[in-house]
Design a protein around this motif. Sequence first.
Motif, PDB file in Angstrom:
ATOM      1  N   LEU B  52      -9.883  -1.493 -10.341  1.00  0.00           N
ATOM      2  CA  LEU B  52      -9.603  -0.079 -10.593  1.00  0.00           C
ATOM      3  C   LEU B  52     -10.698   0.829 -10.035  1.00  0.00           C
ATOM      4  O   LEU B  52     -10.427   1.900  -9.504  1.00  0.00           O
ATOM      5  CB  LEU B  52      -9.429   0.167 -12.097  1.00  0.00           C
ATOM      6  N   ARG B  53     -11.937   0.354 -10.176  1.00  0.00           N
ATOM      7  CA  ARG B  53     -13.063   1.159  -9.690  1.00  0.00           C
ATOM      8  C   ARG B  53     -12.957   1.348  -8.169  1.00  0.00           C
ATOM      9  O   ARG B  53     -13.128   2.443  -7.647  1.00  0.00           O
ATOM     10  CB  ARG B  53     -14.363   0.440 -10.054  1.00  0.00           C
ATOM     11  N   LEU B  54     -12.669   0.260  -7.468  1.00  0.00           N
ATOM     12  CA  LEU B  54     -12.631   0.349  -6.008  1.00  0.00           C
ATOM     13  C   LEU B  54     -11.368   1.071  -5.522  1.00  0.00           C
ATOM     14  O   LEU B  54     -11.400   1.775  -4.503  1.00  0.00           O
ATOM     15  CB  LEU B  54     -12.746  -1.047  -5.393  1.00  0.00           C
ATOM     16  N   ILE B  55     -10.272   0.924  -6.241  1.00  0.00           N
ATOM     17  CA  ILE B  55      -9.059   1.696  -5.893  1.00  0.00           C
ATOM     18  C   ILE B  55      -9.360   3.189  -6.032  1.00  0.00           C
ATOM     19  O   ILE B  55      -8.960   4.001  -5.190  1.00  0.00           O
ATOM     20  CB  ILE B  55      -7.865   1.285  -6.783  1.00  0.00           C
ATOM     21  N   GLU B  56     -10.084   3.544  -7.083  1.00  0.00           N
ATOM     22  CA  GLU B  56     -10.437   4.953  -7.287  1.00  0.00           C
ATOM     23  C   GLU B  56     -11.298   5.477  -6.130  1.00  0.00           C
ATOM     24  O   GLU B  56     -11.110   6.600  -5.649  1.00  0.00           O
ATOM     25  CB  GLU B  56     -11.176   5.127  -8.617  1.00  0.00           C
ATOM     26  N   VAL B  57     -12.236   4.646  -5.687  1.00  0.00           N
ATOM     27  CA  VAL B  57     -13.084   5.045  -4.555  1.00  0.00           C
ATOM     28  C   VAL B  57     -12.221   5.317  -3.326  1.00  0.00           C
ATOM     29  O   VAL B  57     -12.354   6.347  -2.652  1.00  0.00           O
ATOM     30  CB  VAL B  57     -14.128   3.940  -4.259  1.00  0.00           C
ATOM     31  N   LEU B  58     -11.296   4.405  -3.030  1.00  0.00           N
ATOM     32  CA  LEU B  58     -10.433   4.576  -1.853  1.00  0.00           C
ATOM     33  C   LEU B  58      -9.511   5.787  -2.027  1.00  0.00           C
ATOM     34  O   LEU B  58      -9.259   6.529  -1.074  1.00  0.00           O
ATOM     35  CB  LEU B  58      -9.606   3.309  -1.617  1.00  0.00           C
ATOM     36  N   THR B  59      -9.015   5.983  -3.233  1.00  0.00           N
ATOM     37  CA  THR B  59      -8.145   7.136  -3.505  1.00  0.00           C
ATOM     38  C   THR B  59      -8.879   8.448  -3.224  1.00  0.00           C
ATOM     39  O   THR B  59      -8.328   9.373  -2.632  1.00  0.00           O
ATOM     40  CB  THR B  59      -7.670   7.109  -4.971  1.00  0.00           C
ATOM     41  N   ASN B  60     -10.140   8.501  -3.644  1.00  0.00           N
ATOM     42  CA  ASN B  60     -10.932   9.717  -3.411  1.00  0.00           C
ATOM     43  C   ASN B  60     -11.271   9.912  -1.939  1.00  0.00           C
ATOM     44  O   ASN B  60     -11.347  11.038  -1.458  1.00  0.00           O
ATOM     45  CB  ASN B  60     -12.228   9.676  -4.229  1.00  0.00           C
ATOM     46  N   ASP B  61     -11.494   8.797  -1.229  1.00  0.00           N
ATOM     47  CA  ASP B  61     -11.884   8.898   0.178  1.00  0.00           C
ATOM     48  C   ASP B  61     -10.693   9.120   1.100  1.00  0.00           C
ATOM     49  O   ASP B  61     -10.869   9.597   2.226  1.00  0.00           O
ATOM     50  CB  ASP B  61     -12.633   7.630   0.616  1.00  0.00           C
ATOM     51  N   PHE B  62      -9.492   8.738   0.676  1.00  0.00           N
ATOM     52  CA  PHE B  62      -8.323   8.800   1.551  1.00  0.00           C
ATOM     53  C   PHE B  62      -7.140   9.535   0.881  1.00  0.00           C
ATOM     54  O   PHE B  62      -6.044   8.980   0.769  1.00  0.00           O
ATOM     55  CB  PHE B  62      -7.907   7.378   1.963  1.00  0.00           C
ATOM     56  N   GLU B  73       2.375   2.401  -3.515  1.00  0.00           N
ATOM     57  CA  GLU B  73       2.145   1.639  -2.287  1.00  0.00           C
ATOM     58  C   GLU B  73       0.655   1.619  -1.957  1.00  0.00           C
ATOM     59  O   GLU B  73       0.120   0.600  -1.498  1.00  0.00           O
ATOM     60  CB  GLU B  73       2.947   2.251  -1.137  1.00  0.00           C
ATOM     61  N   PHE B  74      -0.016   2.741  -2.228  1.00  0.00           N
ATOM     62  CA  PHE B  74      -1.459   2.786  -1.965  1.00  0.00           C
ATOM     63  C   PHE B  74      -2.182   1.743  -2.808  1.00  0.00           C
ATOM     64  O   PHE B  74      -3.078   1.046  -2.324  1.00  0.00           O
ATOM     65  CB  PHE B  74      -2.013   4.184  -2.268  1.00  0.00           C
ATOM     66  N   ASP B  75      -1.786   1.635  -4.063  1.00  0.00           N
ATOM     67  CA  ASP B  75      -2.401   0.648  -4.959  1.00  0.00           C
ATOM     68  C   ASP B  75      -2.246  -0.765  -4.381  1.00  0.00           C
ATOM     69  O   ASP B  75      -3.203  -1.544  -4.359  1.00  0.00           O
ATOM     70  CB  ASP B  75      -1.723   0.753  -6.335  1.00  0.00           C
ATOM     71  N   THR B  76      -1.059  -1.081  -3.896  1.00  0.00           N
ATOM     72  CA  THR B  76      -0.810  -2.416  -3.336  1.00  0.00           C
ATOM     73  C   THR B  76      -1.691  -2.664  -2.113  1.00  0.00           C
ATOM     74  O   THR B  76      -2.336  -3.712  -1.991  1.00  0.00           O
ATOM     75  CB  THR B  76       0.676  -2.539  -2.937  1.00  0.00           C
ATOM     76  N   PHE B 102      -8.234  -1.877   8.924  1.00  0.00           N
ATOM     77  CA  PHE B 102      -7.410  -2.812   8.145  1.00  0.00           C
ATOM     78  C   PHE B 102      -5.947  -2.357   8.155  1.00  0.00           C
ATOM     79  O   PHE B 102      -5.033  -3.153   8.383  1.00  0.00           O
ATOM     80  CB  PHE B 102      -7.947  -2.864   6.714  1.00  0.00           C
ATOM     81  N   LEU B 103      -5.731  -1.069   7.955  1.00  0.00           N
ATOM     82  CA  LEU B 103      -4.357  -0.534   7.955  1.00  0.00           C
ATOM     83  C   LEU B 103      -3.721  -0.683   9.333  1.00  0.00           C
ATOM     84  O   LEU B 103      -2.522  -0.956   9.452  1.00  0.00           O
ATOM     85  CB  LEU B 103      -4.361   0.940   7.545  1.00  0.00           C
ATOM     86  N   ALA B 104      -4.549  -0.524  10.375  1.00  0.00           N
ATOM     87  CA  ALA B 104      -4.014  -0.576  11.740  1.00  0.00           C
ATOM     88  C   ALA B 104      -3.674  -1.998  12.165  1.00  0.00           C
ATOM     89  O   ALA B 104      -2.824  -2.198  13.038  1.00  0.00           O
ATOM     90  CB  ALA B 104      -5.021   0.042  12.703  1.00  0.00           C
ATOM     91  N   THR B 105      -4.339  -2.970  11.560  1.00  0.00           N
ATOM     92  CA  THR B 105      -4.205  -4.343  12.068  1.00  0.00           C
ATOM     93  C   THR B 105      -3.518  -5.297  11.094  1.00  0.00           C
ATOM     94  O   THR B 105      -3.262  -6.448  11.453  1.00  0.00           O
ATOM     95  CB  THR B 105      -5.595  -4.922  12.408  1.00  0.00           C
ATOM     96  N   THR B 106      -3.252  -4.851   9.879  1.00  0.00           N
ATOM     97  CA  THR B 106      -2.613  -5.738   8.919  1.00  0.00           C
ATOM     98  C   THR B 106      -1.109  -5.497   8.937  1.00  0.00           C
ATOM     99  O   THR B 106      -0.657  -4.431   8.523  1.00  0.00           O
ATOM    100  CB  THR B 106      -3.170  -5.509   7.505  1.00  0.00           C
ATOM    101  N   PRO B 107      -0.342  -6.458   9.414  1.00  0.00           N
ATOM    102  CA  PRO B 107       1.092  -6.224   9.575  1.00  0.00           C
ATOM    103  C   PRO B 107       1.759  -5.900   8.237  1.00  0.00           C
ATOM    104  O   PRO B 107       1.450  -6.504   7.212  1.00  0.00           O
ATOM    105  CB  PRO B 107       1.621  -7.564  10.116  1.00  0.00           C
ATOM    106  N   GLY B 108       2.659  -4.954   8.289  1.00  0.00           N
ATOM    107  CA  GLY B 108       3.497  -4.678   7.124  1.00  0.00           C
ATOM    108  C   GLY B 108       2.881  -3.779   6.078  1.00  0.00           C
ATOM    109  O   GLY B 108       3.571  -3.339   5.171  1.00  0.00           O
ATOM    110  N   ALA B 115      -2.425   4.681   9.403  1.00  0.00           N
ATOM    111  CA  ALA B 115      -3.723   4.188   9.887  1.00  0.00           C
ATOM    112  C   ALA B 115      -4.494   5.311  10.577  1.00  0.00           C
ATOM    113  O   ALA B 115      -5.713   5.441  10.405  1.00  0.00           O
ATOM    114  CB  ALA B 115      -3.512   3.013  10.843  1.00  0.00           C
ATOM    115  N   GLU B 116      -3.795   6.138  11.355  1.00  0.00           N
ATOM    116  CA  GLU B 116      -4.469   7.267  12.012  1.00  0.00           C
ATOM    117  C   GLU B 116      -5.008   8.253  10.970  1.00  0.00           C
ATOM    118  O   GLU B 116      -6.096   8.797  11.123  1.00  0.00           O
ATOM    119  CB  GLU B 116      -3.496   7.982  12.958  1.00  0.00           C
TER     120      GLU B 116
END
Lengths: 279, 264
Positions: B52-62, B73-76, B102-108, B115-116
């Motif tokens: 949860l802590r790291l998801i929150e970090v990514l949520t704030n950054d992106f 979907e973001f959580d997944t 990671f978003l650009a290179t991870t299929p699906g 990714a952009e």
Amino acid sequence: METVGFGLGLRHEHYEEILAAPGKVAWFEALSENYMIAGGQPLHWLDTFRRDYPMALHGVSLSIGSIDPLDERYLGDLEKLIDRVEPLWVSDHLCFTGLRGINMHDLLPLPYTEEALDHVAERVMRVQDRLRRRLVLENVSSYVTYAASELTEWEFIANLCKRADCEVLLDVNNVYVSAFNHEFDPVDFLRGIPRERVRQFHLAGHTNNGTHIIDTHDHPIIGGVWDLYAEAVRLFPGTPTMIERDANIPPYAELLAELDVARGIAERVMREPAREAAE
Amino acid sequence: MTRTNTGSLADLQRAFQDYVLVSQQGFTTAVRDTSKADRITLLEVYRDGYALRLIEVLTNDFPGVVAMTGPEEFDTVARTYIAAHPSRHPSVRWFGKGFADFLATTPGDATPAVAEMAHFEWALGEAFDSVDVEPLQAATVMTVAPEAWETISFTPLPSLRRLSFAHDVPPSWQRREEVEPGTLEAGPLAAPVPWVIWRPERVSNFRSLEPDEAAMLEAMIDGQPFPALCEALLRHVEEDQAAARAAGLLRSWVEEGLIASFSH
């Protein structure tokens, strides 16, 4: 007696409000890692507030208890920040935050064993030598008790202070949380900490799940923690106090009002008859 | 001082970390139940808290990515990234560094537009707290002797980032707070558009670039001298207009505070 007084954690959500209402707190605690950056607004604000307020630095990634080697690069960055801020003191947590080069960004508890004590004491002394100051270590909230622990947490801290000549950031909320989770008397904890070693108090809110409490820093401080704070003031009078709020952050004025509650408790304790008689 | 053997402390720490990261089960015997809660419930506090802590970090950054994908979907996607890229930096500030790639290179896991968006948001973050350098002043450039223009080269601000998007990402990002999460779209463009991000003082700027300006900016970032900057324009403008166009672009870059210094 300390004269530093009552402070708050420096949070970017409050920057403008602090500017608009100067002098409402005696000092700020800045989170070290937030300012270990090259430039930009965060350092601008840090310098701005440092000109007007004393500051303590509070870190989360020293990982003083880890079996990984000490992170010399991190210590170098911390030294640079110390030179910039000239802090009242430098604190971090009595815990480990990861190993094998991974940072879990969590304050993971240590087993309270003689082996862990040896390990941590040696590292505290090395960090203190490098930073040329005493380290102030905070008791963490914890959710598990290790079967391997041989000492109580307060015995571990008291021994560490003696062995490594370090100091304590006594987080009153964390004492309350851990006492609930591990079923000990929080006052025993307070009484076990050497009086002359307590450099600072933390106060914070938490989330009670019924079976265990989680240290979330996202709520106001509850009555039980205020009661324990009063006891802490009796045992460690004059210790600088601050409130940590890290999520669900309210307006600055609301935290100032909560800080006034802390002030009121400290003043009331200092006027207690037993204390007046003793002094 | 004699160093003590940290064997059991080491074993305990490794087992705890593995329990949180890869669900290693052996560790559960190392901790106790309480009268109120069993040890698994208590250990889950650490495992849940980690994610949860790291998801929150990514949520704030992106936030733009969240606006495109929606929180579920973001959580997944975030959990997959967290499992694949444990943090190796003392500050969570850097945890999202590999998220766009990671978003650009991870299929699906994400569309190219998502990714952009992540690349754009990370670059904004890099500009936000990069090294502070006072932008070059126009008056200083005026002091350069005419003969020095044969060898002069310019250094951009440390915050300057050059990007190129095949989707309408920055205008879409500006709408991120106006739309229902999960509904933000960045439509495909006829051709990729170059963009520049920079922070002259405390506030970051970004804007699109004309193709000739992008070519000249690339040459400047490469440290090429002014005559080479003019040459970089030749694919886009007539030879007799190149010097004037280069001078004009340089003037606007100085005025906008893109340039830190020069040497010759």
